[in-house]
Enzyme design. Structure first.
Site, PDB file in Angstrom:
ATOM      1  N   SER A 144      55.827   2.348  -0.678  1.00 52.49           N
ATOM      2  CA  SER A 144      55.860   3.149   0.538  1.00 52.49           C
ATOM      3  C   SER A 144      57.305   3.261   0.985  1.00 52.49           C
ATOM      4  O   SER A 144      57.971   2.242   1.186  1.00 52.49           O
ATOM      5  CB  SER A 144      55.002   2.463   1.612  1.00 52.49           C
ATOM      6  OG  SER A 144      55.079   3.162   2.830  1.00 52.49           O
ATOM      7  N   LYS A 170      54.934   6.925  -2.070  1.00 54.21           N
ATOM      8  CA  LYS A 170      54.396   7.436  -0.807  1.00 54.21           C
ATOM      9  C   LYS A 170      55.554   7.553   0.155  1.00 54.21           C
ATOM     10  O   LYS A 170      56.320   6.594   0.312  1.00 54.21           O
ATOM     11  CB  LYS A 170      53.343   6.465  -0.284  1.00 54.21           C
ATOM     12  CG  LYS A 170      52.973   6.604   1.172  1.00 54.21           C
ATOM     13  CD  LYS A 170      51.775   5.731   1.496  1.00 54.21           C
ATOM     14  CE  LYS A 170      52.023   4.815   2.661  1.00 54.21           C
ATOM     15  NZ  LYS A 170      50.869   3.933   2.924  1.00 54.21           N
ATOM     16  N   LYS A 172      56.839   8.426   4.102  1.00 58.76           N
ATOM     17  CA  LYS A 172      56.400   8.533   5.486  1.00 58.76           C
ATOM     18  C   LYS A 172      56.855   9.884   6.028  1.00 58.76           C
ATOM     19  O   LYS A 172      57.977  10.338   5.735  1.00 58.76           O
ATOM     20  CB  LYS A 172      57.018   7.399   6.312  1.00 58.76           C
ATOM     21  CG  LYS A 172      56.532   6.020   5.908  1.00 58.76           C
ATOM     22  CD  LYS A 172      55.080   5.809   6.303  1.00 58.76           C
ATOM     23  CE  LYS A 172      54.660   4.373   6.091  1.00 58.76           C
ATOM     24  NZ  LYS A 172      53.263   4.154   6.494  1.00 58.76           N
ATOM     25  N   ASP A 197      52.334   9.847   4.262  1.00 59.76           N
ATOM     26  CA  ASP A 197      51.615   9.058   5.274  1.00 59.76           C
ATOM     27  C   ASP A 197      52.193   9.390   6.640  1.00 59.76           C
ATOM     28  O   ASP A 197      53.381   9.159   6.907  1.00 59.76           O
ATOM     29  CB  ASP A 197      51.774   7.562   4.973  1.00 59.76           C
ATOM     30  CG  ASP A 197      50.954   6.678   5.903  1.00 59.76           C
ATOM     31  OD1 ASP A 197      50.289   7.218   6.821  1.00 59.76           O
ATOM     32  OD2 ASP A 197      50.977   5.448   5.718  1.00 59.76           O
ATOM     33  N   GLU A 222      47.814  10.843   4.255  1.00 61.45           N
ATOM     34  CA  GLU A 222      47.231   9.652   4.871  1.00 61.45           C
ATOM     35  C   GLU A 222      47.333   9.726   6.390  1.00 61.45           C
ATOM     36  O   GLU A 222      48.419   9.967   6.927  1.00 61.45           O
ATOM     37  CB  GLU A 222      47.971   8.426   4.324  1.00 61.45           C
ATOM     38  CG  GLU A 222      47.443   7.080   4.781  1.00 61.45           C
ATOM     39  CD  GLU A 222      48.187   5.930   4.095  1.00 61.45           C
ATOM     40  OE1 GLU A 222      48.825   6.157   3.041  1.00 61.45           O
ATOM     41  OE2 GLU A 222      48.136   4.812   4.624  1.00 61.45           O
ATOM     42  N   ASP A 247      43.522   5.651   6.994  1.00 63.63           N
ATOM     43  CA  ASP A 247      44.035   4.283   7.058  1.00 63.63           C
ATOM     44  C   ASP A 247      43.602   3.705   8.410  1.00 63.63           C
ATOM     45  O   ASP A 247      42.544   3.062   8.518  1.00 63.63           O
ATOM     46  CB  ASP A 247      45.569   4.318   6.879  1.00 63.63           C
ATOM     47  CG  ASP A 247      46.264   2.982   7.097  1.00 63.63           C
ATOM     48  OD1 ASP A 247      45.597   2.014   7.485  1.00 63.63           O
ATOM     49  OD2 ASP A 247      47.498   2.889   6.884  1.00 63.63           O
ATOM     50  N   LYS A 271      42.773  -2.059   3.958  1.00 60.00           N
ATOM     51  CA  LYS A 271      43.661  -3.150   4.373  1.00 60.00           C
ATOM     52  C   LYS A 271      42.778  -4.225   4.994  1.00 60.00           C
ATOM     53  O   LYS A 271      42.052  -3.953   5.956  1.00 60.00           O
ATOM     54  CB  LYS A 271      44.653  -2.681   5.438  1.00 60.00           C
ATOM     55  CG  LYS A 271      45.742  -1.747   4.937  1.00 60.00           C
ATOM     56  CD  LYS A 271      46.625  -1.303   6.081  1.00 60.00           C
ATOM     57  CE  LYS A 271      47.718  -0.353   5.603  1.00 60.00           C
ATOM     58  NZ  LYS A 271      48.375   0.318   6.747  1.00 60.00           N
ATOM     59  N   GLY A 299      49.230  -1.714   2.462  1.00 57.31           N
ATOM     60  CA  GLY A 299      50.146  -2.835   2.653  1.00 57.31           C
ATOM     61  C   GLY A 299      50.607  -2.929   4.094  1.00 57.31           C
ATOM     62  O   GLY A 299      50.661  -1.924   4.809  1.00 57.31           O
TER      63      GLY A 299
END
Ligand code: NPQ
Ligand code: MG
Length: 377
Positions: A144, A170, A172, A197, A222, A247, A271, A299
């Site tokens: 990430s 991934k 952000k 995400d 996400e 998520d 998660k 994570g």
């Protein structure tokens, strides 16, 4: 599948809780802010046979979810740990039931449950992965990547992780840092497995903008909308070609069932902290598998404790997509376990030793500890 063979019961003599401050190798920026130090709670369950270790994955502030360090510290010491110590002897599978009267506080519950699980499995000489139903000895490792100063810096950062061997990227995103950032990574690296995400940074009014991301053939987007926006996520999903992955919204197996029924989630990020523990995480995996919804392991910048547990969880059969289980070095120059997770040919190994299969580096643990308390029965 439910847990095939339950763990033996353990007798709880006490819990030690510590707040740790562990420096990050580089700042990690998301739509909700920038972190330079990981503040996290480490739990030690004291039993006659063996200590057990767990981790409460809250942040210092309630930005990702409503929980934060001091809320978890307070609820764990005031209510959760005393309830478990009152029960005194229990099977790890009974922990969630003992804690159920207390509403919410899932990350706090998850950290305590993990410590009890680790103690029980260590006493039996059983590995956490085998216990959960792992079917792989290593899991593909994604990374990430936080929001950088500009798209060029993002491309540099992504290139570094690809060179290290991470099999999936991934990035952000947030309003103003979405289409151009994604375009820069696609242009630089072509058809790499790529996700974005948003950590809840958009509203349904942004649907047209988010649809611009469709042209990048992303694996998924996400959590574009708020935690409790299941209906809006379903409406958004109907307007996007990019699969919507949830998520923050998936706080339990029941929430997963509801999201799937509504058409709000084509993919689910699992998660353990967010859903109240690794046993509930297995149930999220199970309902998704039954519904044909792929899952992957998220994570929370875990220490070596939670990272070992995540590798085991990600080895379950329904985890068909690479997760955010990166090497320890992605976040930390120094971890609190003696053998931090490493990247080997794009994979992280599932530990096979008793319990979580980790050994605590007591010197590192003490060095990072900023607050510590022991609750004995
Ligand atoms: C996510 N994690 O998938 C989270 C969000 C997140 C690896 O992207 C400190 C503690 C900082 C927990 C930053 C990843 C955090 C954090 C981001 C969790 O949405
Ligand atoms: Mg996320």
């Amino acid at each position: 599948m439910p847990i095939a063979r339950p763990a033996a019961s353990v007798t709880l003599d006490g819990f030690e809780l510590r707040v740790l401050h562990i420096p990050l190798v580089s700042p990690f920026t998301t739509s909700f802010g920038t972190e330079t130090v990981r503040e996290v709670i480490v739990v030690r369950a004291l039993t006659p046979d063996s200590d057990g270790w767990g981790e409460i994955v809250t942040q210092a502030a309630p930005l990702y979810s409503s929980e934060y360090t001091q809320s978890a510290w307070d609820v764990a010491l005031r209510f959760l740990a005393p309830a478990l110590l009152d029960a005194r002897t229990l099977e790890p599978e009974q922990v969630a039931g003992v804690l159920e009267p207390f509403v919410g506080h899932r990350m706090a519950k998850a950290g305590l449950e993990l410590a009890v699980l680790d103690a029980a499995l260590r006493a039996e000489g059983r590995a956490f992965g085998e216990y959960l139903g792992a079917v792989r000895d290593a899991v593909p490792s994604g990374v990430s990547v936080g929001i950088q100063a500009d798209p060029a810096a993002l491309v540099d950062r992504v290139g570094g992780y690809l060179d290290e061997g991470y099999v999936r990227i991934k990035i952000k995103i947030k309003p103003g840092r979405d289409v151009a950032d994604t375009a820069a990574v696609r242009d630089a690296f072509g058809a790499i497995p790529l996700r974005v995400d948003a950590n809840s940074a958009y509203t349904l009014a942004d649907a047209e903008l988010l649809a611009e991301l469709d042209r990048f053939d992303l694996l998924l987007i996400e959590q574009p909308l708020q935690e409790d926006d299941l209906v809006d996520h379903a409406a958004l999903a109907r307007r996007l070609r990019t699969p919507v992955c949830l998520d923050e919204s998936i706080v339990s197996a029941k929430a997963a069932t509801d999201a799937i029924a509504l058409g709000a989630a084509a993919v689910v990020n699992v998660k353990a902290g967010r859903v109240g523990g690794y046993l509930e995480a297995v149930r999220v995996h199970d309902v998704c598998r039954d519904a044909g919804i792929p899952v992957w392991c998220g994570g929370m910048l875990e220490t070596g404790i939670g990272r070992a547990a995540n590798a085991a969880l990600a080895a379950l059969p329904g985890f068909t997509l690479p997760g955010d289980v990166s090497a320890s070095s992605r976040f930390y120059a120094r971890d609190i376990v003696t053998e931090p997770a490493v990247l080997e040919d794009g994979h992280v190994r599932v530990p096979t030793g008793p319990g979580l299969g980790i050994e605590i580096d007591q010197v590192a643990l003490d060095d990072f500890t900023v607050e510590r308390t022991l609750l004995r029965r």
